[in-house]
Design a protein around this motif. Structure first.
Motif, PDB file in Angstrom:
ATOM      1  N   THR A   1     -21.186  -3.722 -20.465  1.00 36.52           N
ATOM      2  CA  THR A   1     -21.438  -3.589 -19.030  1.00 36.52           C
ATOM      3  C   THR A   1     -22.435  -4.660 -18.604  1.00 36.52           C
ATOM      4  OG1 THR A   1     -23.325  -2.115 -19.315  1.00 36.52           O
ATOM      5  CG2 THR A   1     -21.133  -1.083 -19.186  1.00 36.52           C
ATOM      6  N   ALA A   2     -22.629  -4.822 -17.324  1.00 34.74           N
ATOM      7  CA  ALA A   2     -23.625  -5.773 -16.823  1.00 34.74           C
ATOM      8  C   ALA A   2     -25.010  -5.386 -17.339  1.00 34.74           C
ATOM      9  CB  ALA A   2     -23.604  -5.795 -15.300  1.00 34.74           C
ATOM     10  N   ALA A   3     -25.280  -4.090 -17.430  1.00 34.77           N
ATOM     11  CA  ALA A   3     -26.578  -3.625 -17.926  1.00 34.77           C
ATOM     12  C   ALA A   3     -26.745  -3.948 -19.410  1.00 34.77           C
ATOM     13  CB  ALA A   3     -26.739  -2.130 -17.694  1.00 34.77           C
ATOM     14  N   ASP A   4     -25.646  -3.928 -20.194  1.00 38.08           N
ATOM     15  CA  ASP A   4     -25.720  -4.287 -21.614  1.00 38.08           C
ATOM     16  C   ASP A   4     -26.198  -5.730 -21.793  1.00 38.08           C
ATOM     17  OD1 ASP A   4     -24.814  -1.841 -22.618  1.00 38.08           O
ATOM     18  OD2 ASP A   4     -22.715  -2.475 -22.621  1.00 38.08           O
ATOM     19  N   VAL A   5     -25.875  -6.575 -20.847  1.00 36.81           N
ATOM     20  CA  VAL A   5     -26.257  -7.977 -20.928  1.00 36.81           C
ATOM     21  C   VAL A   5     -27.733  -8.168 -20.592  1.00 36.81           C
ATOM     22  CG1 VAL A   5     -25.830 -10.273 -19.949  1.00 36.81           C
ATOM     23  CG2 VAL A   5     -23.914  -8.723 -20.392  1.00 36.81           C
ATOM     24  N   VAL A   6     -28.259  -7.330 -19.702  1.00 38.82           N
ATOM     25  CA  VAL A   6     -29.629  -7.488 -19.220  1.00 38.82           C
ATOM     26  C   VAL A   6     -30.641  -6.664 -20.020  1.00 38.82           C
ATOM     27  CG1 VAL A   6     -31.138  -7.177 -17.218  1.00 38.82           C
ATOM     28  CG2 VAL A   6     -28.799  -7.987 -16.904  1.00 38.82           C
TER      29      VAL A   6
ATOM     30  N   GLU B   1     -33.991  -0.587  -9.727  1.00 40.19           N
ATOM     31  CA  GLU B   1     -33.894  -2.035  -9.852  1.00 40.19           C
ATOM     32  C   GLU B   1     -35.074  -2.564 -10.657  1.00 40.19           C
ATOM     33  OE1 GLU B   1     -34.012  -3.888  -6.023  1.00 40.19           O
ATOM     34  OE2 GLU B   1     -35.836  -2.891  -5.429  1.00 40.19           O
TER      35      GLU B   1
ATOM     36  N   PRO C   1     -29.902   0.125 -22.253  1.00 34.95           N
ATOM     37  CA  PRO C   1     -29.413   0.588 -20.950  1.00 34.95           C
ATOM     38  C   PRO C   1     -29.119   2.088 -20.979  1.00 34.95           C
ATOM     39  CG  PRO C   1     -27.671  -0.544 -22.107  1.00 34.95           C
ATOM     40  CD  PRO C   1     -28.902  -0.691 -22.943  1.00 34.95           C
TER      41      PRO C   1
ATOM     42  N   ARG D   1     -20.177  -6.900 -26.537  1.00 32.32           N
ATOM     43  CA  ARG D   1     -19.772  -8.118 -25.819  1.00 32.32           C
ATOM     44  C   ARG D   1     -18.520  -8.726 -26.460  1.00 32.32           C
ATOM     45  NH1 ARG D   1     -25.303  -8.736 -25.434  1.00 32.32           N
ATOM     46  NH2 ARG D   1     -25.442 -10.072 -27.263  1.00 32.32           N
TER      47      ARG D   1
ATOM     48  N   HIS E   1     -25.376   3.117 -13.409  1.00 24.01           N
ATOM     49  CA  HIS E   1     -25.074   1.684 -13.507  1.00 24.01           C
ATOM     50  C   HIS E   1     -25.801   1.015 -14.657  1.00 24.01           C
ATOM     51  CE1 HIS E   1     -23.162   2.380  -9.700  1.00 24.01           C
ATOM     52  NE2 HIS E   1     -24.291   2.769  -9.186  1.00 24.01           N
TER      53      HIS E   1
ATOM     54  N   GLU F   1     -15.517  -7.094 -25.524  1.00 25.85           N
ATOM     55  CA  GLU F   1     -15.350  -7.182 -24.065  1.00 25.85           C
ATOM     56  C   GLU F   1     -15.444  -5.820 -23.382  1.00 25.85           C
ATOM     57  OE1 GLU F   1     -11.909  -9.530 -23.132  1.00 25.85           O
ATOM     58  OE2 GLU F   1     -12.628 -11.228 -24.330  1.00 25.85           O
TER      59      GLU F   1
END
Length: 166
Positions: free
Chosen positions: A64-69, A23, A73, A58, A78, A61
Motif C-alpha cells: 500500500t502507499a502506507a507500506d512505502v512510507v 497525517e 503501518p 512491494r 489508509h 505488488e
C-alpha cells in the motif's frame, strides 16, 4: 539502519487534523523532542524483519502507499499509524494476557525503570525518554546519552535483574 551503531531519529509525528484525519507532520511537541537514540540489537532485528516483509510486499505488488512510507503501518485508516488504534490493540492484548491494569504508559514507565535499574543517570533517562523542559533546564547537551543507555542495558545481568523486579 546503516549507521554504526544503528539509530532512530524522532523528527515528526502522526496527528489527527479536523476535516483531514491522520497525517504525518514534521512537528513534535517541542524542539527537544527531536532526538536520536541508538537501537538495541533486539530492536534492530525487529526492524530488519519488518523491512524484509515490506520489500516482499512491494515485490509482490501488494504494498500500500502506507507500506512505502511507514515501517509499521496500521491495517486500517489508509495505513497511517494510528495511536488510538494501537492503544486499543494493546488493550485487547493486555486483557487477553490477564493484565487489565497495564497501559501504554505502563510500558513506557517499565522502560524507564529498566534504564534506571541498569544504572543510567536521571538526566540521561529523561533525555532518552523524551522529557522536555526539565531536561533542557538541567542538561545542555545530549552527547553520549544514547550510548550510555545502551551500555547500561548491555551490562551483564542488567536486563535480567530488571525483569526479575517487574
Amino acid at each position: 539502519m546503516e549507521a554504526e551503531p544503528p539509530e532512530l531519529t524522532f523528527n515528526g509525528q502522526v496527528v489527527r487534523s479536523k476535516g483531514v484525519g491522520l497525517e504525518w507532520t514534521p512537528v513534535l511537541k517541542s524542539a527537544i523532542s527531536h532526538r536520536t537514540i541508538l537501537l538495541t540489537d533486539a530492536a534492530v532485528a525487529v526492524m530488519r524483519r519488518r523491512l524484509k516483509l515490506l520489500a516482499a510486499r512491494r515485490d509482490a505488488e501488494v504494498a500500500t502507499a502506507a507500506d512505502v512510507v511507514f515501517v509499521f503501518p496500521t491495517p486500517r485508516r489508509h495505513g497511517v499509524p494510528d495511536h488510538d488504534a494501537m492503544k486499543k490493540s494493546l488493550r485487547r492484548l493486555f486483557d487477553a494476557a490477564g493484565h487489565p491494569e497495564m497501559t501504554l504508559h505502563s510500558i513506557r514507565r517499565m522502560v524507564e525503570r529498566r534504564l534506571e535499574e541498569a544504572g543510567l543517570s536521571r538526566m540521561d533517562r529523561e533525555s532518552i525518554m523524551g522529557h522536555t523542559v526539565q531536561v533542557a533546564e538541567r542538561h545542555y547537551s545530549t552527547h553520549g546519552v544514547p550510548e550510555r543507555g545502551l551500555e547500561a542495558l548491555r551490562r551483564p545481568g542488567a536486563t535480567q535483574d530488571a525483569k526479575s523486579k517487574l
